[in-house]
Design a protein around this motif. Structure first.
Motif, PDB file in Angstrom:
ATOM      1  N   ASP A  80      93.481 114.141  45.854  1.00  0.00           N
ATOM      2  CA  ASP A  80      93.728 115.572  45.956  1.00  0.00           C
ATOM      3  C   ASP A  80      95.236 115.825  45.981  1.00  0.00           C
ATOM      4  O   ASP A  80      95.991 115.074  46.601  1.00  0.00           O
ATOM      5  CB  ASP A  80      93.083 116.126  47.237  1.00  0.00           C
ATOM      6  N   LEU A 136      97.045 117.689  47.681  1.00  0.00           N
ATOM      7  CA  LEU A 136      97.632 117.810  49.010  1.00  0.00           C
ATOM      8  C   LEU A 136      97.979 116.451  49.613  1.00  0.00           C
ATOM      9  O   LEU A 136      98.675 116.382  50.628  1.00  0.00           O
ATOM     10  CB  LEU A 136      96.690 118.564  49.953  1.00  0.00           C
ATOM     11  N   ARG A 177      87.507 120.931  49.616  1.00  0.00           N
ATOM     12  CA  ARG A 177      88.435 119.896  49.170  1.00  0.00           C
ATOM     13  C   ARG A 177      88.334 118.713  50.124  1.00  0.00           C
ATOM     14  O   ARG A 177      88.452 118.873  51.342  1.00  0.00           O
ATOM     15  CB  ARG A 177      89.873 120.427  49.141  1.00  0.00           C
ATOM     16  N   THR A 182      87.307 126.727  52.164  1.00  0.00           N
ATOM     17  CA  THR A 182      87.519 128.170  52.179  1.00  0.00           C
ATOM     18  C   THR A 182      86.146 128.803  52.300  1.00  0.00           C
ATOM     19  O   THR A 182      85.299 128.635  51.407  1.00  0.00           O
ATOM     20  CB  THR A 182      88.214 128.651  50.901  1.00  0.00           C
ATOM     21  N   LYS A 235      89.816 130.041  56.302  1.00  0.00           N
ATOM     22  CA  LYS A 235      90.048 128.645  55.926  1.00  0.00           C
ATOM     23  C   LYS A 235      89.806 127.758  57.129  1.00  0.00           C
ATOM     24  O   LYS A 235      90.241 128.073  58.245  1.00  0.00           O
ATOM     25  CB  LYS A 235      91.470 128.459  55.393  1.00  0.00           C
ATOM     26  N   HIS A 255     100.919 119.160  55.029  1.00  0.00           N
ATOM     27  CA  HIS A 255     100.313 119.798  53.862  1.00  0.00           C
ATOM     28  C   HIS A 255      99.055 120.572  54.251  1.00  0.00           C
ATOM     29  O   HIS A 255      98.820 121.683  53.765  1.00  0.00           O
ATOM     30  CB  HIS A 255      99.967 118.745  52.802  1.00  0.00           C
ATOM     31  N   ILE A 256      98.246 119.983  55.128  1.00  0.00           N
ATOM     32  CA  ILE A 256      96.992 120.623  55.543  1.00  0.00           C
ATOM     33  C   ILE A 256      97.271 121.917  56.302  1.00  0.00           C
ATOM     34  O   ILE A 256      96.652 122.955  56.035  1.00  0.00           O
ATOM     35  CB  ILE A 256      96.162 119.657  56.407  1.00  0.00           C
ATOM     36  N   ASP A 296      99.887 123.783  56.241  1.00  0.00           N
ATOM     37  CA  ASP A 296     100.468 124.811  55.382  1.00  0.00           C
ATOM     38  C   ASP A 296      99.396 125.421  54.484  1.00  0.00           C
ATOM     39  O   ASP A 296      99.366 126.638  54.271  1.00  0.00           O
ATOM     40  CB  ASP A 296     101.598 124.221  54.547  1.00  0.00           C
ATOM     41  N   TRP A 297      98.505 124.587  53.970  1.00  0.00           N
ATOM     42  CA  TRP A 297      97.379 125.106  53.165  1.00  0.00           C
ATOM     43  C   TRP A 297      96.535 126.067  53.987  1.00  0.00           C
ATOM     44  O   TRP A 297      96.177 127.160  53.529  1.00  0.00           O
ATOM     45  CB  TRP A 297      96.520 123.936  52.675  1.00  0.00           C
ATOM     46  N   GLY A 308     100.019 129.246  52.998  1.00  0.00           N
ATOM     47  CA  GLY A 308     101.407 129.163  52.569  1.00  0.00           C
ATOM     48  C   GLY A 308     102.324 130.091  53.335  1.00  0.00           C
ATOM     49  O   GLY A 308     103.381 130.476  52.833  1.00  0.00           O
TER      50      GLY A 308
END
Length: 691
Positions: A510, A512, A539, A560, A566, A590-591, A593-594, A598
């Motif tokens: 993935d 991310l 994901r 989502t 989320k 990364h997680i 922030d996702w 963002g």
């Protein structure tokens, strides 16, 4: 101390000496919500002996910046009023000397009801002619007092008037103003005065024995008795604060306390009612040494959570956190530990810090002047720059709701665990800008279904570790979270002889997981297998592989939901910061922030062990950040992505303890700003501001 810091502090001293007391006080209040920025708290032993106090004063003078405010003390005993008059005369002269060097004088009422007989026996109590604090079994304390005793009330009204004569900035009441923990009595007060007054209000005659028995069988009666005890404290402190206000209308009151919301709110309001002024609060408890450095991180979040229990009241004034070293000796908390705890508290939303690091019974004033005060003084420009940059800005990040219970006698959750907040993502526990919700098993266990449902429904983003996900599924919330399923891989399944017991998570391809490596080895005995079955998007970032390389289930899954929320589930290792790889730490950035869509105001783009705090303005723009290196090793330079940095800002200022100020170039990446933070020494904290 380096030469730049020495020159800076010398200039500060010269400017302070040139300013009038009135100007310094107004400036301090304007910048810090009514309180000076750095306050030094002293016990009576530090200020009663002229020789010791003179040495302490010289230590303050020699280390400009170590104190913007000094708390004198009334002691912990009940001496005759004449003693207080003599002591107040001495403090009045000492206060003028402090004002002459730009330091604000305040006063600590170090004991009202008394901290306990073991404490009270250390000082003289000849003025105590009233009844002692009494337990349910009839045990009466010798050195602690019942708050309804007229003698006690009149004594402290006069004590307040005596010290109000020299116009202290704030009178701080210590945390013994409580109806529990006055050893040897745990909870009270069950004396005849209290029982008789309660009987009058209830319209029923009680004895101590019959009331104790009845409260065990009648929860409503027990609650009314509890509230009666709280009213005893409220009535006492309202009368005392009003007496002070008669003599010194500008003197504020402040409450030193723990984390009890309803109790603190009631006392703060009573003090405000008595003075007509907002009441300041100092929250604290624990982390008295830095032998376990992570304990000061936990404490900062504990104290920040305490702010959640008293927020949004018109009687609330300024806030500060207790920074206490106990005992205040060489083998206790270091100067660096004191400074780190102070900056963590400011990052959580406090306006000031109250430092208790000096004790005449343990070390000399000269020792403190050479070992503790210089580093605090050198850190003052860092505190000051951060406080100024944070004016009007709130802490921003993921919200951990571990602070909920409002009962005076109910233990709160402690948290979040330091491992959760040392992996580089901003977490908040104080009032601020919440980007999403973090839940762990401990929080879930203490919430009702209705409370959990409200938390989950009102959060646009949710992050769960494996235990939290499993707990929610067992409570029946799986369907409400996109068909979430979760179970421990260490549990036996029907029809299987052994548990799965997977010990490693393998990262998928993935996007991310970019730069995160291919495997996450923490040598955990087992993780949690998680999945979603009814979502808009799923994901998979991590999976378990069996010994034959076949799929053993999903470990890290992002979803989502159909309503746009989320959810991220970290089934393997969760927020554990021990043994994890740098790739796993980067994956967590990364997680998060996702999950925030963002909108995370600061994202660390390297795998790092650090406690990060971010402050944002009301318009969402970036105001300031703190980055604490939570290891003992030197941290490599960090690349961070900052969102909301105002247009036209081409550089940010970097400050760390015992470091010169550095300007950091800003590289724009669309609407984001990229900054490289210089290497940070072990257990050191950097502050990032616009100026």
């Amino acid at each position: 101390m380096n030469s730049d810091v020495k020159n800076n502090t010398c200039i500060r001293l010269a400017l302070r000496c040139a300013l009038s007391f009135a100007f310094v006080t107004v400036a301090a209040e304007a910048d810090n919500g009514g309180l000076p920025l750095v306050m030094q708290r002293y016990r009576g032993t530090q200020t009663e002996d002229p020789k010791i106090w003179e040495g302490t004063f010289e230590a303050i003078k020699a280390n400009p910046g170590v104190a913007d405010d000094v708390w004198f003390s009334t002691g912990i005993g009940y001496p005759h009023l004449e003693w207080h008059r003599r002591h107040s005369e001495f403090l009045a002269k000492s206060a003028e000397k402090l004002r002459a060097i730009g330091v604000v004088p305040s006063l600590q009422i170090q004991a009202t009801l008394g901290h306990g007989d073991a404490f009270g026996s250390k000082e003289s109590t000849p003025a105590k002619t009233w009844g002692g604090f009494t337990g349910a079994d009839g045990t009466e304390t010798k050195y602690c007092s019942c708050p309804r005793q007229k003698g006690l009330i009149e004594y402290f009204k006069e004590v307040g008037r005596i010290y109000a004569a020299w116009k202290p900035h704030t009178m701080w009441v210590d945390d013994d103003l409580r109806m529990h923990n006055h050893r040897p009595v745990h909870e009270g007060c069950w004396c005849k005065t209290c029982v008789d007054e309660f009987s009058r209000r209830e319209g029923k005659a009680w004895t101590r024995e019959t009331l104790v028995k009845a409260c065990k069988d009648d929860a409503a009666l027990a609650e009314r008795w509890h509230q009666f005890g709280e009213s005893s404290l409220v009535e006492f402190i309202r009368e005392m604060s009003a007496a002070v206000h008669e003599v010194s209308p500008q003197t504020r009151f402040g409450l030193q306390c723990g984390f009890q919301g309803a109790h603190n709110r009631a006392l703060l309001k009573a003090m405000s009612d008595g003075t007509g002024l907002p009441t300041s609060i100092r929250i604290g408890g624990g982390a008295y040494t830095d032998r376990n450095p992570y304990s000061v991180i936990n404490k900062a979040f504990d104290c920040g959570g305490g702010l959640n229990l008293i927020k949004d009241n018109d009687f609330m004034g300024a806030t500060c956190q207790e920074i206490e070293n106990c005992p205040r000796s060489y083998g206790c908390k270091t100067a660096r530990g004191t400074c780190v705890e102070a900056i963590l508290s400011l990052a959580q939303g406090f306006k000031s810090v109250s430092i208790f690091a000096t004790d005449a019974d343990l070390e000399t004033p000269e020792w403190y002047s050479s070992h503790i005060y210089p580093e605090i003084a050198a850190a003052h420009p860092v505190f000051e720059a951060y406080a100024k940059a944070s004016e009007g800005a709130a802490p921003a990040g993921w919200f951990y709701p571990g602070f909920y219970f409002d009962k005076f006698d109910t233990r709160r959750l402690r948290g979040p665990d330091a491992s959760l907040v040392s992996i580089g993502m901003p977490v908040v526990s104080a009032p601020g800008r919440y980007l999403g919700l973090i839940l762990d098993e401990a929080v879930i266990a203490r919430r009702t279904d209705a409370e959990l449902r409200r938390l989950l429904k009102n959060s646009k983003a949710i992050i769960l570790d494996g235990k939290a996900a499993t707990a929610l599924v067992k409570r029946g919330f799986g369907a409400e979270l996109g068909g979430l399923t979760a179970r421990s891989s260490g549990e036996k399944r029907p029809g299987f002889a052994e548990a799965d017991g997977f010990r490693n998570e393998t990262f998928t391809d993935d996007p991310l997981n970019r730069g995160c490596g291919v495997r996450h080895n923490t040598y955990m005995w087992s993780g949690h297998i998680v999945d979603f079955s009814d979502v808009a998007e799923k994901r998979v970032l991590g999976k378990y592989l069996k010994s034959d390389k076949s799929l053993g289930g999903f470990a890290t899954v992002l979803a989502t939901l159909k309503d746009g929320r989320k959810v991220a589930v970290l089934g393997y290792a969760g927020f554990v910061d021990q043994f994890v790889s740098s790739g796993r730490l980067l994956q967590l950035q990364h997680i998060t922030d996702w999950a925030s869509g963002g909108t995370l105001p600061l994202v660390v783009e390297d795998g790092v062990l650090a406690c990060v705090g971010v402050r944002v303005r009301a318009d969402g723009s970036f105001a300031a950040a703190t980055v604490l290196n939570t290891t003992i090793g030197r941290q490599q330079p960090l690349k961070v992505r900052i969102r909301g940095l105002r247009e036209g800002v081409t550089r940010l200022m970097f400050r760390a303890f015992d470091r010169t100020i550095e300007a950091l170039p800003v590289v724009r990446d669309g609407k984001d700003a990229i900054v490289v933070i210089p290497a940070i020494d072990g257990w050191n904290c950097a502050v990032i501001t616009e100026r």
